[in-house]
Design a protein around this motif. Sequence first.
Motif, PDB file in Angstrom:
ATOM      1  N   MET A   1     111.343  60.468 -27.069  1.00 55.77           N
ATOM      2  CA  MET A   1     110.822  60.823 -25.749  1.00 55.77           C
ATOM      3  C   MET A   1     109.666  59.916 -25.386  1.00 55.77           C
ATOM      4  SD  MET A   1     110.716  64.958 -26.162  1.00 55.77           S
ATOM      5  CE  MET A   1     109.931  64.931 -27.768  1.00 55.77           C
ATOM      6  N   GLU A   2     109.577  59.583 -24.118  1.00 49.76           N
ATOM      7  CA  GLU A   2     108.405  58.875 -23.624  1.00 49.76           C
ATOM      8  C   GLU A   2     108.288  59.091 -22.129  1.00 49.76           C
ATOM      9  OE1 GLU A   2     109.319  54.958 -25.129  1.00 49.76           O
ATOM     10  OE2 GLU A   2     110.201  54.350 -23.227  1.00 49.76           O
ATOM     11  N   GLU A   3     107.326  58.425 -21.520  1.00 47.51           N
ATOM     12  CA  GLU A   3     107.133  58.600 -20.078  1.00 47.51           C
ATOM     13  C   GLU A   3     107.396  57.278 -19.377  1.00 47.51           C
ATOM     14  OE1 GLU A   3     103.045  59.436 -19.092  1.00 47.51           O
ATOM     15  OE2 GLU A   3     102.296  58.395 -20.844  1.00 47.51           O
ATOM     16  N   ASP A   4     107.932  57.363 -18.168  1.00 53.78           N
ATOM     17  CA  ASP A   4     108.221  56.170 -17.391  1.00 53.78           C
ATOM     18  C   ASP A   4     106.924  55.583 -16.848  1.00 53.78           C
ATOM     19  OD1 ASP A   4     109.774  54.189 -16.291  1.00 53.78           O
ATOM     20  OD2 ASP A   4     111.068  55.549 -15.152  1.00 53.78           O
ATOM     21  N   THR A   5     107.020  54.359 -16.369  1.00 56.79           N
ATOM     22  CA  THR A   5     105.851  53.659 -15.821  1.00 56.79           C
ATOM     23  C   THR A   5     105.895  53.691 -14.303  1.00 56.79           C
ATOM     24  OG1 THR A   5     107.079  51.602 -15.846  1.00 56.79           O
ATOM     25  CG2 THR A   5     105.775  52.115 -17.800  1.00 56.79           C
ATOM     26  N   GLY A   6     104.811  53.230 -13.678  1.00 57.36           N
ATOM     27  CA  GLY A   6     104.778  53.133 -12.221  1.00 57.36           C
ATOM     28  C   GLY A   6     105.583  51.937 -11.738  1.00 57.36           C
ATOM     29  N   LYS A   7     105.671  51.822 -10.414  1.00 51.45           N
ATOM     30  CA  LYS A   7     106.420  50.695  -9.833  1.00 51.45           C
ATOM     31  C   LYS A   7     105.451  49.688  -9.233  1.00 51.45           C
ATOM     32  CE  LYS A   7     110.865  52.545  -8.480  1.00 51.45           C
ATOM     33  NZ  LYS A   7     111.501  53.340  -7.451  1.00 51.45           N
ATOM     34  N   SER A   8     105.690  48.414  -9.540  1.00 48.84           N
ATOM     35  CA  SER A   8     104.830  47.358  -9.002  1.00 48.84           C
ATOM     36  C   SER A   8     105.512  46.647  -7.846  1.00 48.84           C
ATOM     37  CB  SER A   8     104.536  46.307 -10.079  1.00 48.84           C
ATOM     38  OG  SER A   8     104.390  46.894 -11.343  1.00 48.84           O
ATOM     39  N   LEU A   9     104.705  46.264  -6.897  1.00 52.39           N
ATOM     40  CA  LEU A   9     105.181  45.456  -5.770  1.00 52.39           C
ATOM     41  C   LEU A   9     104.316  44.204  -5.801  1.00 52.39           C
ATOM     42  CD1 LEU A   9     107.150  46.263  -3.426  1.00 52.39           C
ATOM     43  CD2 LEU A   9     105.106  46.795  -2.100  1.00 52.39           C
ATOM     44  N   HIS A  10     104.931  43.040  -5.998  1.00 53.29           N
ATOM     45  CA  HIS A  10     104.138  41.819  -6.119  1.00 53.29           C
ATOM     46  C   HIS A  10     104.066  41.117  -4.769  1.00 53.29           C
ATOM     47  CE1 HIS A  10     104.211  42.686 -10.319  1.00 53.29           C
ATOM     48  NE2 HIS A  10     105.523  42.613 -10.357  1.00 53.29           N
TER      49      HIS A  10
ATOM     50  N   ASP B   1     102.526  51.921  -7.246  1.00 54.95           N
ATOM     51  CA  ASP B   1     102.899  53.273  -6.842  1.00 54.95           C
ATOM     52  C   ASP B   1     103.186  54.042  -8.132  1.00 54.95           C
ATOM     53  OD1 ASP B   1     104.167  55.573  -6.029  1.00 54.95           O
ATOM     54  OD2 ASP B   1     105.957  54.567  -5.221  1.00 54.95           O
ATOM     55  N   TYR B   2     102.425  55.110  -8.357  1.00 54.47           N
ATOM     56  CA  TYR B   2     102.548  55.835  -9.626  1.00 54.47           C
ATOM     57  C   TYR B   2     103.423  57.084  -9.535  1.00 54.47           C
ATOM     58  CZ  TYR B   2      98.986  52.681 -11.360  1.00 54.47           C
ATOM     59  OH  TYR B   2      98.309  51.557 -11.740  1.00 54.47           O
ATOM     60  N   ASN B   3     104.221  57.207  -8.481  1.00 56.22           N
ATOM     61  CA  ASN B   3     105.126  58.364  -8.400  1.00 56.22           C
ATOM     62  C   ASN B   3     106.043  58.438  -9.619  1.00 56.22           C
ATOM     63  OD1 ASN B   3     104.104  59.175  -5.974  1.00 56.22           O
ATOM     64  ND2 ASN B   3     105.826  58.430  -4.736  1.00 56.22           N
ATOM     65  N   ARG B   4     106.483  57.276 -10.113  1.00 56.65           N
ATOM     66  CA  ARG B   4     107.414  57.279 -11.242  1.00 56.65           C
ATOM     67  C   ARG B   4     106.691  57.405 -12.582  1.00 56.65           C
ATOM     68  NH1 ARG B   4     111.118  52.060 -12.055  1.00 56.65           N
ATOM     69  NH2 ARG B   4     109.222  51.439 -13.135  1.00 56.65           N
ATOM     70  N   ALA B   5     105.387  57.123 -12.578  1.00 62.72           N
ATOM     71  CA  ALA B   5     104.632  57.158 -13.837  1.00 62.72           C
ATOM     72  C   ALA B   5     104.614  58.582 -14.391  1.00 62.72           C
ATOM     73  CB  ALA B   5     103.209  56.661 -13.618  1.00 62.72           C
ATOM     74  N   GLY B   6     105.132  58.744 -15.583  1.00 66.07           N
ATOM     75  CA  GLY B   6     105.122  60.058 -16.213  1.00 66.07           C
ATOM     76  C   GLY B   6     106.454  60.796 -16.125  1.00 66.07           C
ATOM     77  N   ILE B   7     107.447  60.219 -15.446  1.00 63.90           N
ATOM     78  CA  ILE B   7     108.765  60.864 -15.423  1.00 63.90           C
ATOM     79  C   ILE B   7     109.358  60.773 -16.836  1.00 63.90           C
ATOM     80  CG2 ILE B   7     111.133  60.629 -14.552  1.00 63.90           C
ATOM     81  CD1 ILE B   7     110.028  60.018 -11.843  1.00 63.90           C
ATOM     82  N   PRO B   8     109.964  61.850 -17.323  1.00 61.51           N
ATOM     83  CA  PRO B   8     110.462  61.832 -18.712  1.00 61.51           C
ATOM     84  C   PRO B   8     111.556  60.780 -18.908  1.00 61.51           C
ATOM     85  CG  PRO B   8     110.537  64.066 -17.801  1.00 61.51           C
ATOM     86  CD  PRO B   8     110.208  63.140 -16.667  1.00 61.51           C
ATOM     87  N   LEU B   9     111.418  60.039 -19.980  1.00 66.59           N
ATOM     88  CA  LEU B   9     112.423  59.052 -20.360  1.00 66.59           C
ATOM     89  C   LEU B   9     112.872  59.355 -21.776  1.00 66.59           C
ATOM     90  CD1 LEU B   9     111.192  55.396 -19.629  1.00 66.59           C
ATOM     91  CD2 LEU B   9     112.922  56.686 -18.391  1.00 66.59           C
ATOM     92  N   ILE B  10     114.158  59.192 -22.015  1.00 66.20           N
ATOM     93  CA  ILE B  10     114.658  59.236 -23.381  1.00 66.20           C
ATOM     94  C   ILE B  10     115.151  57.836 -23.715  1.00 66.20           C
ATOM     95  CG2 ILE B  10     116.270  60.329 -24.994  1.00 66.20           C
ATOM     96  CD1 ILE B  10     114.246  62.260 -23.691  1.00 66.20           C
ATOM     97  N   GLU B  11     114.639  57.278 -24.784  1.00 59.95           N
ATOM     98  CA  GLU B  11     115.122  55.964 -25.209  1.00 59.95           C
ATOM     99  C   GLU B  11     116.080  56.170 -26.375  1.00 59.95           C
ATOM    100  OE1 GLU B  11     112.263  52.833 -25.937  1.00 59.95           O
ATOM    101  OE2 GLU B  11     113.682  51.730 -27.182  1.00 59.95           O
ATOM    102  N   ILE B  12     117.290  55.659 -26.215  1.00 56.01           N
ATOM    103  CA  ILE B  12     118.328  55.824 -27.229  1.00 56.01           C
ATOM    104  C   ILE B  12     118.625  54.458 -27.828  1.00 56.01           C
ATOM    105  CG2 ILE B  12     120.705  56.586 -27.652  1.00 56.01           C
ATOM    106  CD1 ILE B  12     120.237  58.207 -24.886  1.00 56.01           C
ATOM    107  N   VAL B  13     118.483  54.351 -29.143  1.00 53.81           N
ATOM    108  CA  VAL B  13     118.608  53.061 -29.816  1.00 53.81           C
ATOM    109  C   VAL B  13     119.768  53.127 -30.802  1.00 53.81           C
ATOM    110  CG1 VAL B  13     117.399  51.362 -31.240  1.00 53.81           C
ATOM    111  CG2 VAL B  13     116.102  52.793 -29.647  1.00 53.81           C
TER     112      VAL B  13
END
Lengths: 505, 99
Positions: A142-151, A168-180
């Motif tokens: 489990m981890e958290e997603d990052t924010g979105k950058s606009l360059h 934009d930090y709306n996405r920052a903290g959305i749950p992510l599952i990383e499967i390896v």
Amino acid sequence: MPTATTALPSFDDVIARFDPVMGMEVHVELGTVTKMFCGCSTEFGAEPNTQVCPTCLGLPGSLPVVNRTAVESAMRIGLALNCHIAEYCRFARKNYFYPDMPKNFQISQYDEPIAFDGWTEVTVDTDDGPRVVPIGIERAHMEEDTGKSLHVGGSTGRIHGASHSLLDYNRAGIPLIEIVTKPIEVEAALAPAVARAYVTELRELVRALGVSEARMELGQMRCDANVSLRPRGTTTFGTRSETKNVNSLRSVERAVTYEIRRHAAVLDAGEPVVQETRHWHEDTGETTAGRTKEEAEDYRYFPEPDLVPLAPSREWVEELRGTLPEPPAARRARLQGEWGFTDLEMRDVVNAGAMGLVEETVTAGSDPAGAKKWWLGEIARTANERGAELDQVGITPQQVARVQELIGAGTLNDKLARQVVEGVLAGEGSPDEVIEARGLAVVSDDAALGAAVDDAIAAMPDAAEKVRGGNMGPVGALIGSVMKATQGQADAQRVRELILQRLGE
Amino acid sequence: MSSISRDEVAHLARLARLELEPDELDHLAGQLDQIIGAVGQVSQVAADDIPPTSHALPITNVFRDDVRRPCLSSEAALSGAPEAEEGRFRVPQILGEEQ
């Protein structure tokens, strides 16, 4: 190092001499209502920085609290991948400076993933028929997603040459599952297809679990593909590259193919493969170098002090195991039986990612063969042209079922049905609206058809004579003539009946 | 015997985005060495049967329900930012970093 595809050896040449080893890392954004560690909404498409709070902005004094549903989703994914669920595990802080995480660290898991040591299997096509390939799962954490950058200020929004960036930090903290995965060793010719089949399988699995819609075009599922190559007959793993941003099923296959060829070119030139991150470019079908391993960050992971450890009870784990849907392989076997498809037909449906859509179409009243014909025919072609997923091209299973229903009722023939589907795909509305607007209904009015039939018989006396004499060969030509006269809008079966009626008398 | 080298301190400073002068590196290396030494005393009494402690409280499984809570407004969220633009946090050029 070769940069142009033309400089690379062909895939066939490479697979005759090398064996690849792959490793897939897939991030799945969970479809929870709120973020991993705070109660902010996860809804897609909100105005920038309106789904943020002190916790996901990393403001001083804020503390994270774990989302129970996200943990359950993670465990269910782990169980569906036949993993062990940790009896005890902790979150970890991954420290790095990058503006996409306002805290300057990401809460993740390090050496204690919630799920580990599992497996799944995928089916790919070979010259000898479908082959089942087992895929080992190293871990799911489990981890958290990052924010979105606009360059801003550079060309086409790229970070290089940008004067500054907007976050934009709306996405920052959305749950992510990383499967390896564990290293995937499979014969070279199958490697790209196995990579694609694996990602397809995962997408199906998380959708079946109801934990994520896994829409790759929305970034809800993102794939990194590790590839290394070794000369056939040797056993030491080669140096790997990690290709990022591989965000469609088709790209997974293309990127793996490209990297296998690129590695071969480097090895053929007697050069060492550099361990590095590479970026996939959908437009050119190539990868370019990112940061090398030497420049890679030193993340200084340590146990997250703001969150207490997780110790899922075995009762909880078993309760979750009881909520697992039918495993994809079992579901495939069941549907294949219900639909009466051959192995090859079923494989085509699965590889096209159309199984769920065909199922919904059948549920909506279509016959299985008809549903398959549309999703793998007209609709797949359109999806390919647009580079879109099948369920994103603008036609629903219910609409496909409606077209099949109208064919069954004799309102549409095959040719007209294709035009109706084409119209729906072009955004002209529902099948009935397209039929209305384009005036596409079959001519079944016997008076009108009868006149066309008489004309055809008059125009083709030789053919008519043969049919009268019992030679049915030329009937097709007569039908064709009527269809032409009615611009394809006649019910061919009815035309045949009318012709035989007239010539039989 | 020092347990942290000057090079390691320089590395840590770089990771923490701190610019340190050479004499500061020497100074801090000495101080960090003392801290590590003090913490190291724990290992003298911690036997093999005592696992490293990451959390002082013996509790696990603290969760919240997946229920929305009020968010900050965009204005409030950006109010502490040095610069904002188009409703977003404006940050300086990120340069050669990859993403």
